[in-house]
Design a protein around this motif. Structure first.
Motif, PDB file in Angstrom:
ATOM      1  N   GLU A  28       0.845  -1.196   0.000  1.00 58.14           N
ATOM      2  CA  GLU A  28       0.000   0.000   0.000  1.00 58.14           C
ATOM      3  C   GLU A  28       0.882   1.249   0.000  1.00 58.14           C
ATOM      4  O   GLU A  28       1.586   1.536   0.970  1.00 58.14           O
ATOM      5  N   THR A  61     -11.719  -3.285  -8.262  1.00 59.13           N
ATOM      6  CA  THR A  61     -12.705  -3.928  -7.389  1.00 59.13           C
ATOM      7  C   THR A  61     -12.672  -5.449  -7.449  1.00 59.13           C
ATOM      8  O   THR A  61     -13.138  -6.105  -6.520  1.00 59.13           O
ATOM      9  N   ASP A  78     -13.413 -10.323  -4.421  1.00 55.05           N
ATOM     10  CA  ASP A  78     -13.729  -8.927  -4.162  1.00 55.05           C
ATOM     11  C   ASP A  78     -12.471  -8.355  -3.518  1.00 55.05           C
ATOM     12  O   ASP A  78     -12.041  -8.832  -2.459  1.00 55.05           O
ATOM     13  N   ALA A  80     -11.716  -5.493  -1.975  1.00 60.00           N
ATOM     14  CA  ALA A  80     -11.831  -4.806  -0.690  1.00 60.00           C
ATOM     15  C   ALA A  80     -11.962  -5.778   0.479  1.00 60.00           C
ATOM     16  O   ALA A  80     -11.398  -5.545   1.551  1.00 60.00           O
ATOM     17  N   THR A  81     -12.688  -6.873   0.277  1.00 63.23           N
ATOM     18  CA  THR A  81     -12.957  -7.803   1.381  1.00 63.23           C
ATOM     19  C   THR A  81     -12.171  -9.110   1.298  1.00 63.23           C
ATOM     20  O   THR A  81     -12.120  -9.847   2.265  1.00 63.23           O
TER      21      THR A  81
END
Length: 148
Positions: A28, A61, A78, A80-81
């Motif tokens: 990140e 996404t 997914d 994000a999750t």
């Protein structure tokens, strides 16, 4: 060397072949003290011994990840999750002579359509369900050119 006028933010996903069975790693940017993290490993990808080939949708996404060599399991996540949206194939835990799932995949912008290639040809799947839309198209073993 150039310096960007804007800060670099967001995640970078890459294959870490140094891990015993490979992993998709995420770093990140723009976060103080950020460290790389194993984002998808063999167990999460549904494989037995390898994870590596992956594709990220342009909007960030959705991600597909292929497991085992050649690809026996293809999973849509997914981002994000890290939840599994769908999975196709079954890991046999052995090296097969040809993939049962596409080795290389491309996603459209939002991940709602997938194009994948294997020795059997080109496949198209619904990105939301994994359902086959078309394929295999061309490229089957009987259509492969002979090389001398």
């Amino acid at each position: 060397m150039r310096v960007a006028a804007e800060p670099i933010t967001g995640g970078l996903y890459y294959w870490n072949a140094a891990a015993a069975t490979g992993a998709i790693v995420r770093f990140e940017f723009g976060v103080r003290g950020a460290r790389r993290e194993n984002y998808v490993d063999v167990a999460r990808a549904g494989g037995s011994f390898c994870v590596g080939c992956h594709t990220l949708s342009a909007d960030g996404t959705r991600m597909t990840v292929g497991a085992d060599t050649p690809t026996e399991v293809l999973t849509m996540f997914d981002v994000a999750t890290r939840d599994v949206i769908w999975r196709t194939g079954t890991s046999m835990g052995v090296f097969l002579p040809s993939p049962t799932e596409p080795n290389y995949v491309a996603l459209n912008t939002d991940g709602s359509l997938l194009a994948g290639s294997s020795l059997m040809g080109l496949y198209f799947r619904d990105g939301a369900t994994g359902a086959m839309i078309a394929g295999p198209i061309g490229g089957g073993p009987s259509e492969m050119p002979e090389f001398s």
